[in-house]
Design a protein around this motif. Structure first.
Motif, mmCIF file in Angstrom:
data_model
loop_
_atom_site.group_PDB
_atom_site.id
_atom_site.type_symbol
_atom_site.label_atom_id
_atom_site.label_comp_id
_atom_site.label_asym_id
_atom_site.label_seq_id
_atom_site.Cartn_x
_atom_site.Cartn_y
_atom_site.Cartn_z
ATOM 1 N N MET A 310 0.808 -1.218 0.000
ATOM 2 C CA MET A 310 0.000 0.000 0.000
ATOM 3 C C MET A 310 0.844 1.272 0.000
ATOM 4 O O MET A 310 0.314 2.370 0.127
ATOM 5 C CB MET A 310 -0.968 -0.018 1.192
ATOM 6 N N GLY A 311 2.160 1.103 -0.135
ATOM 7 C CA GLY A 311 3.030 2.262 -0.303
ATOM 8 C C GLY A 311 3.583 2.865 0.968
ATOM 9 O O GLY A 311 4.183 3.952 0.937
ATOM 10 N N GLU A 312 3.432 2.180 2.084
ATOM 11 C CA GLU A 312 3.959 2.692 3.350
ATOM 12 C C GLU A 312 5.458 2.402 3.458
ATOM 13 O O GLU A 312 5.951 1.378 2.975
ATOM 14 C CB GLU A 312 3.226 2.047 4.531
ATOM 15 N N ASN A 313 6.183 3.312 4.096
ATOM 16 C CA ASN A 313 7.620 3.141 4.311
ATOM 17 C C ASN A 313 7.844 2.336 5.583
ATOM 18 O O ASN A 313 7.625 2.831 6.685
ATOM 19 C CB ASN A 313 8.309 4.505 4.408
ATOM 20 N N THR A 314 8.284 1.096 5.431
ATOM 21 C CA THR A 314 8.471 0.219 6.590
ATOM 22 C C THR A 314 9.937 0.010 6.936
ATOM 23 O O THR A 314 10.260 -0.811 7.794
ATOM 24 C CB THR A 314 7.815 -1.149 6.324
ATOM 25 N N GLU A 315 10.800 0.756 6.286
ATOM 26 C CA GLU A 315 12.239 0.573 6.517
ATOM 27 C C GLU A 315 12.589 0.810 7.983
ATOM 28 O O GLU A 315 12.217 1.818 8.583
ATOM 29 C CB GLU A 315 13.039 1.539 5.638
ATOM 30 N N GLY A 316 13.306 -0.142 8.568
ATOM 31 C CA GLY A 316 13.762 -0.024 9.945
ATOM 32 C C GLY A 316 12.718 -0.366 10.990
ATOM 33 O O GLY A 316 13.009 -0.313 12.201
ATOM 34 N N LEU A 317 11.533 -0.703 10.592
ATOM 35 C CA LEU A 317 10.465 -1.008 11.546
ATOM 36 C C LEU A 317 10.439 -2.493 11.880
ATOM 37 O O LEU A 317 10.806 -3.342 11.067
ATOM 38 C CB LEU A 317 9.109 -0.605 10.976
ATOM 39 N N SER A 318 9.973 -2.793 13.078
ATOM 40 C CA SER A 318 9.725 -4.183 13.436
ATOM 41 C C SER A 318 8.545 -4.691 12.612
ATOM 42 O O SER A 318 7.773 -3.910 12.038
ATOM 43 C CB SER A 318 9.387 -4.300 14.919
ATOM 44 N N THR A 319 8.395 -6.014 12.550
ATOM 45 C CA THR A 319 7.271 -6.602 11.803
ATOM 46 C C THR A 319 5.946 -6.084 12.342
ATOM 47 O O THR A 319 5.050 -5.723 11.564
ATOM 48 C CB THR A 319 7.315 -8.136 11.899
ATOM 49 N N ARG A 320 5.819 -6.020 13.672
ATOM 50 C CA ARG A 320 4.556 -5.566 14.260
ATOM 51 C C ARG A 320 4.284 -4.095 13.941
ATOM 52 O O ARG A 320 3.155 -3.723 13.582
ATOM 53 C CB ARG A 320 4.570 -5.781 15.786
ATOM 54 N N ALA A 322 5.380 -2.425 11.383
ATOM 55 C CA ALA A 322 5.055 -2.335 9.963
ATOM 56 C C ALA A 322 3.617 -2.789 9.718
ATOM 57 O O ALA A 322 2.879 -2.188 8.924
ATOM 58 C CB ALA A 322 6.022 -3.186 9.149
ATOM 59 N N ALA A 323 3.205 -3.836 10.414
ATOM 60 C CA ALA A 323 1.834 -4.331 10.283
ATOM 61 C C ALA A 323 0.822 -3.270 10.697
ATOM 62 O O ALA A 323 -0.237 -3.111 10.081
ATOM 63 C CB ALA A 323 1.654 -5.596 11.110
ATOM 64 N N GLU A 324 1.148 -2.521 11.744
ATOM 65 C CA GLU A 324 0.247 -1.451 12.203
ATOM 66 C C GLU A 324 0.094 -0.367 11.145
ATOM 67 O O GLU A 324 -0.967 0.270 11.024
ATOM 68 C CB GLU A 324 0.780 -0.845 13.510
ATOM 69 N N LEU A 325 1.148 -0.154 10.343
ATOM 70 C CA LEU A 325 1.049 0.840 9.266
ATOM 71 C C LEU A 325 0.025 0.417 8.210
ATOM 72 O O LEU A 325 -0.604 1.263 7.573
ATOM 73 C CB LEU A 325 2.414 1.030 8.600
ATOM 74 N N ALA A 326 -0.133 -0.898 8.033
ATOM 75 C CA ALA A 326 -1.145 -1.376 7.088
ATOM 76 C C ALA A 326 -2.541 -0.968 7.538
ATOM 77 O O ALA A 326 -3.374 -0.544 6.730
ATOM 78 C CB ALA A 326 -1.060 -2.894 6.945
ATOM 79 N N ILE A 327 -2.789 -1.068 8.828
ATOM 80 C CA ILE A 327 -4.098 -0.680 9.373
ATOM 81 C C ILE A 327 -4.312 0.828 9.185
ATOM 82 O O ILE A 327 -5.401 1.270 8.801
ATOM 83 C CB ILE A 327 -4.200 -1.052 10.862
ATOM 84 N N LYS A 328 -3.262 1.586 9.428
ATOM 85 C CA LYS A 328 -3.336 3.037 9.229
ATOM 86 C C LYS A 328 -3.676 3.370 7.775
ATOM 87 O O LYS A 328 -4.504 4.250 7.502
ATOM 88 C CB LYS A 328 -1.998 3.678 9.611
ATOM 89 N N ALA A 329 -3.058 2.657 6.831
ATOM 90 C CA ALA A 329 -3.305 2.907 5.414
ATOM 91 C C ALA A 329 -4.733 2.544 5.023
ATOM 92 O O ALA A 329 -5.364 3.233 4.214
ATOM 93 C CB ALA A 329 -2.305 2.119 4.566
ATOM 94 N N MET A 330 -5.263 1.478 5.600
ATOM 95 C CA MET A 330 -6.654 1.090 5.329
ATOM 96 C C MET A 330 -7.621 2.177 5.794
ATOM 97 O O MET A 330 -8.550 2.551 5.081
ATOM 98 C CB MET A 330 -6.982 -0.229 6.043
ATOM 99 N N ARG A 331 -7.383 2.679 7.001
ATOM 100 C CA ARG A 331 -8.254 3.726 7.531
ATOM 101 C C ARG A 331 -8.137 5.009 6.719
ATOM 102 O O ARG A 331 -9.128 5.701 6.474
ATOM 103 C CB ARG A 331 -7.921 3.998 9.000
#
Length: 389
Positions: A310-320, A322-331
């Motif tokens: 979905m185009g979020e920058n997950t560089e340097g983030l933990s898996t969890r 990064a996963a939370e960013l997916a929820i943010k992008a959905m909202r």
């Protein structure tokens, strides 16, 4: 992820500007001598609209037809019963649906009770149909539910307000038509609602327990297309490129969930739609971030991948994280296209949540959800969707 699987899709899928002209030709090839056209009164009345163009193509091919224009949102049992009576009275031999998911579900439901028994409630579930439906073609006008190419038929029992699903390979139309030019005048709110439905239908199969390599690829491409085109399609409905990409996305998402199935978002959305007669895509969008946040612990790596897709920058983030960013992008997607935040906005009442949660767990989409929940947990998810601002 499944390594052995079957893959279901209509025999022929016509896609692109102007393909609606091929309807008459295909009807003749399928020996459709007198199809029942299943649509709604609004589309039937649009000058040079999808119904008019469908009929023109049939006329050119010399195909006789009868029109049933009683389709309504969240189609009810009485809709398919009335359509069946007209089909028999006019000696029809086939069905052509023209519209969005409601038209396609009505056409499928009509076909089901024509050949598999009058009581469709007894056929709810997966692969319950013993007999083929009459020949069926689907002309799609929204992007969208994907119903024009899937095995799902969703019907509402108007007496109990329960929305149920009949899932069978026999429901898949023989031919589908997706002409983006038919969608240029779809209102912004409907574009947003159906587009969010396609978005959810690309996300849920990606984390489904029934996913496979083919459906993964379809989900990834569908999500990217929706990220790049839904906002524009809502803002400017006459952008042909945006409309075309949304049709591509909804077809990919439809084929993905047709084979990998869905999850609790759809299982719970069916309860909202059945109980309050609310738009299906809006119900799905309202529940998406709540349910998928609940699902993260079952497949954190998949949700981290979704964030990147979905185009979020997950560089340097933990898996969890990064996963939370997916929820943010959905909202954020739901917010951008004007979806409300709370199920209060569609009339939801907390006293209905226990029965809705119970029925959601019985829904055919529930079994492929990555996290296995309890009635109490689903009640809480409905409550969170009610309380969110």
């Amino acid at each position: 992820m499944k390594t052995n699987f079957d893959f279901l899709s209509p025999s022929v899928n016509f896609f692109g500007p102007g393909v609606i002209e091929k309807i008459g030709e295909r009807a003749k090839m399928l020996n459709m001598n007198h199809p029942l056209i299943v649509t709604d009164k609004f589309l039937e009345g649009v000058v040079d609209g999808p119904v008019a163009q469908t009929l023109a193509s049939l006329d050119k091919a010399g195909v006789t037809y009868t029109i049933y224009d009683g389709v309504e949102p969240n189609p009810k049992i009485h809709n398919i019963q009335t359509a069946k009576e007209l089909y028999l009275a006019e000696n029809c031999d086939s069905i052509i649906t023209v519209g969005g998911g409601s038209a396609h579900d009505t056409g499928k439901g009509t076909g089901i009770i024509l050949t598999n028994g009058e009581d469709i409630t007894q056929l709810a579930g997966i692969e319950t149909l013993k007999n083929p439906l009459p020949p069926l073609m689907a002309v799609n006008t929204t992007a969208g539910t994907g119903s024009e190419l899937t095995r799902h038929c969703v019907i509402t029992n108007q007496e109990t307000h329960l929305k149920f699903v009949v899932v069978s390979w026999r429901n898949i139309p023989l031919v589908s038509f997706n002409d983006p030019l038919l969608m240029l005048d779809v209102p912004a709110k409907l574009t947003a609602a159906t587009g969010m439905d396609a978005f959810v239908q690309a996300i849920e199969p990606y984390v489904s327990t029934n996913r496979n390599e083919l459906t993964d690829g379809m989900c990834i491409q569908a999500i990217k297309l929706i990220e790049g085109s839904l906002r524009e399609a809502v803002a400017n409905g006459h952008n042909v490129e945006a409309r075309t990409k949304m049709v591509e996305a909804e077809m990919l998402a439809g084929m993905a969930f047709n084979n990998a199935d869905l999850g609790y978002v759809h299982a719970m959305a069916h309860q909202l739609g059945g109980q309050y007669d609310a738009p299906h895509g809006v119900c799905c969008a309202l529940l998406l971030p709540i349910v998928e946040k609940y699902n993260i612990i079952a497949a954190p790596e998949r949700f981290a991948e979704l964030a990147e897709i979905m185009g979020e920058n997950t560089e340097g983030l933990s898996t969890r994280d990064a996963a939370e960013l997916a929820i943010k992008a959905m909202r954020q997607m739901a917010d951008d296209v004007g979806i409300p935040r709370s199920i209060k906005d569609i009339g939801a009442k907390p006293e209905d949540f226990p029965l809705m949660a119970e029925n959601a767990l019985k829904d055919g989409n529930a079994f492929s959800n990555p996290r296995k929940g309890t009635k109490e947990e689903l009640i809480q998810l409905f409550q969170e969707a009610y309380d969110q601002e």
